[in-house]
Design an enzyme around this catalytic site. Structure first.
Site, PDB file in Angstrom:
ATOM      1  N   GLU A 118       0.863  -1.192   0.000  1.00  0.00           N
ATOM      2  CA  GLU A 118       0.000   0.000   0.000  1.00  0.00           C
ATOM      3  C   GLU A 118       0.891   1.231   0.000  1.00  0.00           C
ATOM      4  O   GLU A 118       2.116   1.129   0.165  1.00  0.00           O
ATOM      5  CB  GLU A 118      -0.932  -0.018   1.222  1.00  0.00           C
ATOM      6  CG  GLU A 118      -1.995  -1.110   1.124  1.00  0.00           C
ATOM      7  CD  GLU A 118      -3.026  -1.043   2.216  1.00  0.00           C
ATOM      8  OE1 GLU A 118      -2.723  -0.500   3.291  1.00  0.00           O
ATOM      9  OE2 GLU A 118      -4.132  -1.550   1.994  1.00  0.00           O
ATOM     10  N   HIS A 234      -9.140  10.003   3.534  1.00  0.00           N
ATOM     11  CA  HIS A 234      -8.762   8.925   2.608  1.00  0.00           C
ATOM     12  C   HIS A 234      -8.991   9.436   1.197  1.00  0.00           C
ATOM     13  O   HIS A 234     -10.057   9.992   0.903  1.00  0.00           O
ATOM     14  CB  HIS A 234      -9.587   7.669   2.868  1.00  0.00           C
ATOM     15  CG  HIS A 234      -9.002   6.459   2.209  1.00  0.00           C
ATOM     16  ND1 HIS A 234      -9.056   6.270   0.850  1.00  0.00           N
ATOM     17  CD2 HIS A 234      -8.322   5.408   2.709  1.00  0.00           C
ATOM     18  CE1 HIS A 234      -8.437   5.143   0.552  1.00  0.00           C
ATOM     19  NE2 HIS A 234      -7.990   4.601   1.657  1.00  0.00           N
ATOM     20  N   ARG A 280      -0.873   9.229   1.608  1.00  0.00           N
ATOM     21  CA  ARG A 280      -2.278   9.624   1.431  1.00  0.00           C
ATOM     22  C   ARG A 280      -2.480  11.130   1.336  1.00  0.00           C
ATOM     23  O   ARG A 280      -3.353  11.590   0.597  1.00  0.00           O
ATOM     24  CB  ARG A 280      -3.103   9.088   2.596  1.00  0.00           C
ATOM     25  CG  ARG A 280      -3.288   7.624   2.474  1.00  0.00           C
ATOM     26  CD  ARG A 280      -4.162   7.092   3.538  1.00  0.00           C
ATOM     27  NE  ARG A 280      -4.324   5.675   3.265  1.00  0.00           N
ATOM     28  CZ  ARG A 280      -4.872   4.820   4.093  1.00  0.00           C
ATOM     29  NH1 ARG A 280      -5.311   5.233   5.255  1.00  0.00           N
ATOM     30  NH2 ARG A 280      -4.984   3.562   3.770  1.00  0.00           N
ATOM     31  N   HIS A 341     -11.279  10.060   7.419  1.00  0.00           N
ATOM     32  CA  HIS A 341     -11.016   8.627   7.520  1.00  0.00           C
ATOM     33  C   HIS A 341     -10.339   8.224   8.821  1.00  0.00           C
ATOM     34  O   HIS A 341     -10.682   7.209   9.411  1.00  0.00           O
ATOM     35  CB  HIS A 341     -10.121   8.267   6.329  1.00  0.00           C
ATOM     36  CG  HIS A 341      -9.751   6.840   6.223  1.00  0.00           C
ATOM     37  ND1 HIS A 341     -10.689   5.844   6.068  1.00  0.00           N
ATOM     38  CD2 HIS A 341      -8.538   6.212   6.240  1.00  0.00           C
ATOM     39  CE1 HIS A 341     -10.075   4.674   5.977  1.00  0.00           C
ATOM     40  NE2 HIS A 341      -8.777   4.866   6.098  1.00  0.00           N
ATOM     41  N   ARG A 376      -0.592   9.273   8.977  1.00  0.00           N
ATOM     42  CA  ARG A 376      -0.561   7.818   9.192  1.00  0.00           C
ATOM     43  C   ARG A 376      -0.269   7.095   7.884  1.00  0.00           C
ATOM     44  O   ARG A 376      -0.878   7.390   6.852  1.00  0.00           O
ATOM     45  CB  ARG A 376      -1.913   7.353   9.711  1.00  0.00           C
ATOM     46  CG  ARG A 376      -2.049   5.855   9.766  1.00  0.00           C
ATOM     47  CD  ARG A 376      -3.468   5.451  10.060  1.00  0.00           C
ATOM     48  NE  ARG A 376      -4.309   5.554   8.906  1.00  0.00           N
ATOM     49  CZ  ARG A 376      -5.018   4.539   8.395  1.00  0.00           C
ATOM     50  NH1 ARG A 376      -4.970   3.370   8.956  1.00  0.00           N
ATOM     51  NH2 ARG A 376      -5.788   4.723   7.345  1.00  0.00           N
TER      52      ARG A 376
HETATM   53  C1  LIG Z   1     -13.315   2.317   5.936  1.00  0.00           C
HETATM   54  C2  LIG Z   1     -12.053   2.148   6.739  1.00  0.00           C
HETATM   55  C3  LIG Z   1     -11.067   1.283   6.293  1.00  0.00           C
HETATM   56  C4  LIG Z   1      -9.892   1.122   7.032  1.00  0.00           C
HETATM   57  N1  LIG Z   1      -8.946   0.245   6.597  1.00  0.00           N
HETATM   58  C5  LIG Z   1      -7.848   0.043   7.362  1.00  0.00           C
HETATM   59  C6  LIG Z   1      -6.882  -0.928   6.990  1.00  0.00           C
HETATM   60  O1  LIG Z   1      -7.020  -1.634   5.991  1.00  0.00           O
HETATM   61  N2  LIG Z   1      -5.803  -1.079   7.796  1.00  0.00           N
HETATM   62  C7  LIG Z   1      -5.619  -0.343   8.931  1.00  0.00           C
HETATM   63  O2  LIG Z   1      -4.612  -0.527   9.614  1.00  0.00           O
HETATM   64  N3  LIG Z   1      -6.533   0.570   9.299  1.00  0.00           N
HETATM   65  C8  LIG Z   1      -7.633   0.758   8.558  1.00  0.00           C
HETATM   66  N4  LIG Z   1      -8.555   1.695   8.950  1.00  0.00           N
HETATM   67  C9  LIG Z   1      -8.382   2.348  10.253  1.00  0.00           C
HETATM   68  C10 LIG Z   1      -8.729   1.344  11.338  1.00  0.00           C
HETATM   69  O3  LIG Z   1      -9.815   0.552  10.917  1.00  0.00           O
HETATM   70  C11 LIG Z   1      -9.095   2.040  12.637  1.00  0.00           C
HETATM   71  O4  LIG Z   1      -8.105   2.943  12.985  1.00  0.00           O
HETATM   72  C12 LIG Z   1      -9.242   1.027  13.750  1.00  0.00           C
HETATM   73  O5  LIG Z   1     -10.160   0.019  13.384  1.00  0.00           O
HETATM   74  C13 LIG Z   1      -9.694   1.696  15.029  1.00  0.00           C
HETATM   75  O6  LIG Z   1      -9.991   0.686  15.935  1.00  0.00           O
HETATM   76  P1  LIG Z   1     -10.405   1.062  17.409  1.00  0.00           P
HETATM   77  O7  LIG Z   1     -10.581  -0.237  18.118  1.00  0.00           O
HETATM   78  O8  LIG Z   1      -9.455   2.038  17.975  1.00  0.00           O
HETATM   79  O9  LIG Z   1     -11.787   1.840  17.254  1.00  0.00           O
HETATM   80  P2  LIG Z   1     -13.153   1.436  16.517  1.00  0.00           P
HETATM   81  O10 LIG Z   1     -13.031   0.227  15.696  1.00  0.00           O
HETATM   82  O11 LIG Z   1     -13.641   2.670  15.854  1.00  0.00           O
HETATM   83  O12 LIG Z   1     -14.084   1.053  17.726  1.00  0.00           O
HETATM   84  C14 LIG Z   1     -14.499   1.999  18.654  1.00  0.00           C
HETATM   85  C15 LIG Z   1     -15.658   1.415  19.397  1.00  0.00           C
HETATM   86  O13 LIG Z   1     -15.964   2.268  20.496  1.00  0.00           O
HETATM   87  C16 LIG Z   1     -17.354   2.433  20.562  1.00  0.00           C
HETATM   88  N5  LIG Z   1     -17.634   3.714  21.214  1.00  0.00           N
HETATM   89  C17 LIG Z   1     -17.245   4.950  20.834  1.00  0.00           C
HETATM   90  N6  LIG Z   1     -17.686   5.879  21.700  1.00  0.00           N
HETATM   91  C18 LIG Z   1     -18.368   5.196  22.645  1.00  0.00           C
HETATM   92  C19 LIG Z   1     -19.079   5.575  23.804  1.00  0.00           C
HETATM   93  N7  LIG Z   1     -19.165   6.858  24.163  1.00  0.00           N
HETATM   94  N8  LIG Z   1     -19.680   4.621  24.556  1.00  0.00           N
HETATM   95  C20 LIG Z   1     -19.606   3.321  24.199  1.00  0.00           C
HETATM   96  N9  LIG Z   1     -18.931   2.888  23.110  1.00  0.00           N
HETATM   97  C21 LIG Z   1     -18.342   3.814  22.345  1.00  0.00           C
HETATM   98  C22 LIG Z   1     -17.806   2.415  19.110  1.00  0.00           C
HETATM   99  O14 LIG Z   1     -19.166   2.124  19.012  1.00  0.00           O
HETATM  100  C23 LIG Z   1     -16.920   1.320  18.560  1.00  0.00           C
HETATM  101  O15 LIG Z   1     -17.476   0.046  18.782  1.00  0.00           O
HETATM  102  C24 LIG Z   1      -9.722   1.862   8.227  1.00  0.00           C
HETATM  103  C25 LIG Z   1     -10.717   2.730   8.656  1.00  0.00           C
HETATM  104  C26 LIG Z   1     -11.865   2.877   7.932  1.00  0.00           C
HETATM  105  C27 LIG Z   1     -12.908   3.827   8.412  1.00  0.00           C
END
Ligand SMILES: Cc1cc2nc3c(=O)[nH]c(=O)nc-3n(C[C@H](O)[C@H](O)[C@H](O)COP(=O)(O)OP(=O)(O)OC[C@H]3O[C@@H](n4cnc5c(N)ncnc54)[C@H](O)[C@@H]3O)c2cc1C
Length: 532
Positions: A118, A234, A280, A341, A376
């Site tokens: 990538e 993105h 990006r 993104h 990032r």
């Molecule tokens: C479309 C897309 C594609 C991506 N592709 C990639 C990739 O290929 N590779 C890569 O490395 N990264 C990728 N990313 C980035 C990566 O997916 C995210 O940075 C990562 O998944 C974040 O994970 P997290 O566990 O920190 O948060 P999240 O997965 O966003 O989870 C946060 C959780 O907290 C919960 N939450 C939030 N606020 C509250 C609250 N007040 N009370 C209760 N629950 C709450 C939400 O409901 C959610 O379930 C992508 C992002 C997107 C949007």
């Protein structure tokens, strides 16, 4: 109102929260707050994969160097090296946990699983599960968490506040359920895994993005927020004004996809030697310039020159989604636009996820570890979720066994109960105005004049919110207040950066300062009292 106690309270069940819960559950009783629907947050939507040095032809220093280059001088090198060095073990843990990564059956394959490339990576180092990596990881980890006796999942709660004891240590959170009842969740350690803040903007790459509520809950307890001005857009979200947000993964460009302008011409080779695989920020700005110069409102991403079997094999999800929107990507180019993104900034933490509030940790996209600097690099964020969830778990497991719960400040706990609901349509209008203004003035190109207008607009929206709900005690207005505060802090961070670096590009300050410095803000910098 219910009251519960746990050793560790994890707020958010994306890749970061689930990884932490599973790693900790050997010793601690864990409460994991995650919505019943996995479409919330970002993890479920990740397509491309996870970066790590897995091939014998790759090496750790190369991954470190690529990350530092993408971060445009602002990465914390210690955090970068820590993440990269702990990457292979984190991937092994996922493989051992049962994640069905795409195998590589080629006889000369350097690694048993297929590795793609990538933007910004100078080697094939992205392990993936077809083009739906996030779903594969979430499904596997969630299944494992459901089986674990030490993990209690609460999937009908939204957390609205954290609270601290008299010594200032975080001692739990207040949540509301779908009936509006409040719940007090005491915990010896509280971990935010609430994701990023892309929902502050109008166009996003996920249908239900987070709006940085976790960041502001931490800031209201005194935590430092770092690098908020670096919001990643993105470059290639499907241009589909009538449909749901849908990302066209960077892996499409990694496998040979070409960006074409309105005239059908490639424009990236004239801008960067890495062409479509430039970082990006470079690609998003180039697309933005093409869109501004044309009338289409988007550019094209063309992969139709590739063999149809290759497209079907590597991109089944993208192929199916585009087909459902009337686009056959094996024959026609895909219309794409940049969309909010990923938040490079967040709650400042150390290498174990510890914030500067005692007993409060932050992991995943809500945190700012210094890994990403000003930009990032693709697929480094899931890696960061995994590595820091695991290091946070090790740090908590190394602490003395939990004996009792710290006394808490009951005043804070009562703030969200028993109050009348403000006009929800009016709140929705305020939120939409905030998102539209953020997209207009704090997106890919920022100008001082636009940011001053934005700051003024956000202040007015804050005043209007105060008129609707003077104490902001209702959960909905409280969440909007958090979003408005974070938006204002992001503007302040951007206004204070008198240079262009990484994702922060301002024609008013086109040069880079000789020394790169992260931005650090506390709530007090807004000259606004904490929400109580
Ligand atoms: C479309 C897309 C594609 C991506 N592709 C990639 C990739 O290929 N590779 C890569 O490395 N990264 C990728 N990313 C980035 C990566 O997916 C995210 O940075 C990562 O998944 C974040 O994970 P997290 O566990 O920190 O948060 P999240 O997965 O966003 O989870 C946060 C959780 O907290 C919960 N939450 C939030 N606020 C509250 C609250 N007040 N009370 C209760 N629950 C709450 C939400 O409901 C959610 O379930 C992508 C992002 C997107 C949007």
């Amino acid at each position: 109102m219910s009251v519960s106690h746990s050793d560790v309270l994890i707020i958010g069940g994306g890749v970061a929260g689930l990884t932490l819960a599973l790693t900790l559950a050997s010793r601690y009783k864990v409460t994991l707050i995650r919505p019943a629907q996995d479409d919330q947050g970002a993890s479920r939507w990740a397509q491309g994969g996870i970066a790590a040095v897995l091939s014998p032809t790759d090496n750790l220093d190369a991954h470190v160097q690529d990350t530092l280059i993408a971060g445009d001088g602002l990465c914390d090198e210690e955090a970068v090296r820590f993440t990269v060095e702990n990457g292979p073990a984190a991937i092994k843990w996922l493989i051992d946990s049962g994640v069905p990564f795409t195998p590589d059956s080629a006889p000369d394959a350097p690694f048993p699983y297929h590795l793609t490339r990538e933007g910004g990576h100078n080697a094939r180092r992205i392990i993936h599960a077809d083009d739906a990596t996030g779903k594969a990881v979430i499904d596997t980890l969630h299944h494992n968490a459901q089986q674990h006796p030490n993990i209690t999942q609460r999937n009908n709660l939204v957390v609205v506040d954290l609270f601290a004891n008299q010594a200032g240590a975080c001692s739990g959170a207040v949540a509301v359920d779908s009936e509006g009842q409040s719940h007090t969740l005491y915990a010896h350690y509280t971990v935010l895994a609430t994701g990023g803040a892309s929902g502050l903007f109008q166009h996003t790459t996920t249908p239900s993005p987070n709006s940085g509520e976790g960041m502001m809950m931490a800031a209201n307890l005194g935590a430092t927020l770092m690098n908020l001005e670096f919001q990643q857009f993105h470059p290639t979200c499907l241009y589909d004004p009538d449909g749901p947000a849908f990302l066209i993964s960077e892996a499409v460009r990694g496998e040979g996809g070409r960006l074409l302008n309105q005239q059908g011409e490639r424009f990236m080779p004239d801008i960067d030697v890495r062409a479509e695989l430039a970082p990006r920020d470079v690609v998003a700005r180039a697309i933005d310039a093409q869109i501004q110069a044309g009338t289409l409102g988007h550019v094209w991403l063309d992969i139709s020159h590739l063999d149809e079997a290759v497209i079907r094999h590597h991109f089944p999800t993208i192929l199916a989604h585009c087909a459902s929107r009337g686009i056959d990507i094996t024959r026609a180019p895909i219309p794409v636009v940049p969309a909010a993104h990923y938040s490079c900034g967040g709650v400042s933490t150390d290498l174990n996820g510890a914030t500067d509030v005692s007993h409060l940790y932050a992991i995943g996209e809500v945190a700012c570890t210094g890994l990403h600097g000003a930009n990032r690099m693709a697929s480094n964020s899931l890696l960061e979720c995994l590595v820091f969830a695991r290091s946070c778990a090790q740090a908590l497991l190394a602490r003395p066994a939990v004996t009792s719960f710290p006394p808490s400040d009951n005043k804070a706990i009562l703030t969200t109960s028993n109050c009348s609901a403000p006009d929800s349509a009016a709140l929705q209008t305020l939120r939409q105005s905030m998102r539209a203004s953020m997209s207009q003035y704090l997106a890919i190109v920022r100008r001082q004049e636009g940011m001053a207008t934005l700051d003024q607009t956000l202040s007015e929206l804050t005043d209007q919110l105060s008129m609707l709900d003077p104490d902001t005690r209702h959960p909905d207005s409280r969440r909007l207040k958090h979003s408005l505060q974070l938006a204002r802090m992001s503007v302040l961070a951007a206004q204070q950066r008198h240079e262009s670096r990484g994702l922060h590009f301002s024609p008013d300050w086109p040069e880079q300062m000789p020394v790169a410095r992260p931005s650090r803000l506390r709530l007090a910098d807004l000259q606004e009292p904490a929400i109580r």
